[in-house]
Design an enzyme around this catalytic site. Structure first.
Site, PDB file in Angstrom:
ATOM      1  CB  CYS A  10      -0.857  -0.002   1.267  1.00 38.14           C
ATOM      2  SG  CYS A  10       0.153   0.020   2.758  1.00 38.14           S
ATOM      3  CG  HIS A 126      -0.717  -4.480  15.190  1.00 38.44           C
ATOM      4  ND1 HIS A 126      -0.441  -3.230  14.673  1.00 38.44           N
ATOM      5  CD2 HIS A 126      -0.571  -5.356  14.171  1.00 38.44           C
ATOM      6  CE1 HIS A 126      -0.159  -3.358  13.382  1.00 38.44           C
ATOM      7  NE2 HIS A 126      -0.230  -4.637  13.057  1.00 38.44           N
ATOM      8  CD  GLU A 128      -3.131   1.034  12.673  1.00 35.72           C
ATOM      9  OE1 GLU A 128      -2.781   0.415  11.656  1.00 35.72           O
ATOM     10  OE2 GLU A 128      -4.297   1.384  12.886  1.00 35.72           O
ATOM     11  CB  THR A 165      -5.623   1.348   9.421  1.00 36.15           C
ATOM     12  OG1 THR A 165      -4.369   0.714   9.644  1.00 36.15           O
ATOM     13  CG2 THR A 165      -5.619   2.747   9.990  1.00 36.15           C
ATOM     14  CG  ASN A 231      -2.780  -6.320   5.121  1.00 34.79           C
ATOM     15  OD1 ASN A 231      -2.732  -6.793   3.998  1.00 34.79           O
ATOM     16  ND2 ASN A 231      -1.704  -5.804   5.707  1.00 34.79           N
ATOM     17  CB  SER A 273       3.033  -6.224   4.535  1.00 41.17           C
ATOM     18  OG  SER A 273       2.217  -7.358   4.786  1.00 41.17           O
TER      19      SER A 273
HETATM   20  S1  SF4 Z   1      -3.113   2.862   6.950  1.00 42.49           S
HETATM   21 FE1  SF4 Z   1      -1.924   0.990   6.880  1.00 42.49          FE
HETATM   22  S2  SF4 Z   1      -2.830  -0.146   5.151  1.00 42.49           S
HETATM   23 FE2  SF4 Z   1      -3.503   1.976   4.949  1.00 42.49          FE
HETATM   24  S3  SF4 Z   1      -2.013   2.959   3.576  1.00 42.49           S
HETATM   25 FE3  SF4 Z   1      -1.340   3.305   5.684  1.00 42.49          FE
HETATM   26  S4  SF4 Z   1       0.070   1.641   6.127  1.00 42.49           S
HETATM   27 FE4  SF4 Z   1      -1.115   1.027   4.342  1.00 42.49          FE
END
Ligand code: SF4
Length: 293
Positions: A10, A126, A128, A165, A231, A273
């Protein structure tokens, strides 16, 4: 055989890796706080270029150096330590994650003034999620897809609900419904007590319907991803639901020749990823031993 064109990094991960590579062109080494991407093979490639992966304990001991923050983002404490230890932060936090961190911070300040609580749907521990929870002074309740910590929610108080996310949209909707019915059972009005923020990244959720079609249109699906990728697990589930002949692999060494007997159309895809070079390597190996073009 085809490789799914929408699979692969991404923009958040592309940006983090580009930033790391640019730094490594200027300097021989660069510290990165945690795996830059949940894919061991890509991490190994970057380590060969001089990237040094460190954990939070290592980070605390560093002084007067440069450290990259990956796309997942970090809690405020990390920036505080950097200031104290004169560490230059190369910040590759994804803009989508940074926006969500700000939203959680603002929401936390507002809801605590109403004696409410912040609930985050995500994986406990995690990176994030740690970054998001840090915006609430680690007071957020983290509920995962198995409803761990669900019992910590106080249904007599207002709730601000956010999602990591990269979580599954379907599972998030299930959690929302469960909270709403619990509130109703306790004679609270869910429309007043529950404030839902739809914070799943489009880079993940938009891939779901596309991947479902891709899976249906192939005899076999080979899904390439690191085991740690949230993901990756979510997107593989979609493949499996739409094509039971789907296999999750980390790299070409996991392929089995017998999977491709009587197969005409093989599809290779992966997580946000998963590097494209890795999917191409897998496709090449499938061609070599199955003869599928
Ligand atoms: S929020 Fe996570 S999945 Fe979405 S663009 Fe950013 S890094 Fe990628």
């Amino acid at each position: 055989m085809s490789i799914d064109k929408q699979s692969g990094f991404c923009f958040g991960v592309i940006n983090a890796i580009k930033t790391a590579e640019e730094e490594l062109e200027k300097y021989d080494t660069l510290f990165c706080l945690g795996d830059i991407v949940h894919n061991n093979k890509e991490v190994e490639r970057l380590k060969k270029k001089g990237l040094i992966i460190i954990n939070h304990q290592d980070f605390r001991k560093l002084y007067n150096t440069r450290v990259l923050i990956r796309a997942h983002g970090e809690p405020p404490e990390t920036y505080q330590i950097a200031r104290e230890n004169q560490i230059d932060i190369i910040d590759a936090s994804c803009p989508v994650v940074l926006k969500l961190q700000n939203k959680v911070k603002k929401g936390y300040n507002e809801i605590t003034s109403e004696k409410g609580q912040v609930v985050i749907f995500g994986k406990v521990g995690h990176a994030e999620v740690n970054g998001l929870s840090g915006q609430t002074g680690n007071n957020a309740i983290i509920v995962d897809s198995n409803y761990e910590n669900f019992e910590q929610i106080d249904f007599s108080r207002p709730i601000n609900l956010y999602s990591q996310t990269t979580q599954s949209k379907g599972k998030y909707l299930e959690l929302i419904e469960r909270i709403r019915s619990e509130l109703t059972r306790k004679n609270c009005n869910p429309d007043k007590s529950l404030n839902v923020f739809h914070t799943i990244c489009g880079q993940v959720s938009n891939r779901g319907p596309h991947l479902a079609e891709f899976a249906k249109n192939h005899d076999i699906i080979v899904f390439v991803s690191g085991l740690k990728s949230s993901n990756g697990k979510y997107l593989f589930e979609i493949c499996l639901q739409n094509n039971p002949n789907s296999f999750f692999i980390a790299g070409k060494e996991d392929l089995r020749k017998e999977w491709f007997e009587n197969v005409n159309h093989a599809g290779v895809c992966g997580a946000t990823s998963t590097p494209m070079w890795l999917m191409e390597e897998v496709a090449g190996q499938i061609r070599d031993f199955s003869g599928i073009s």
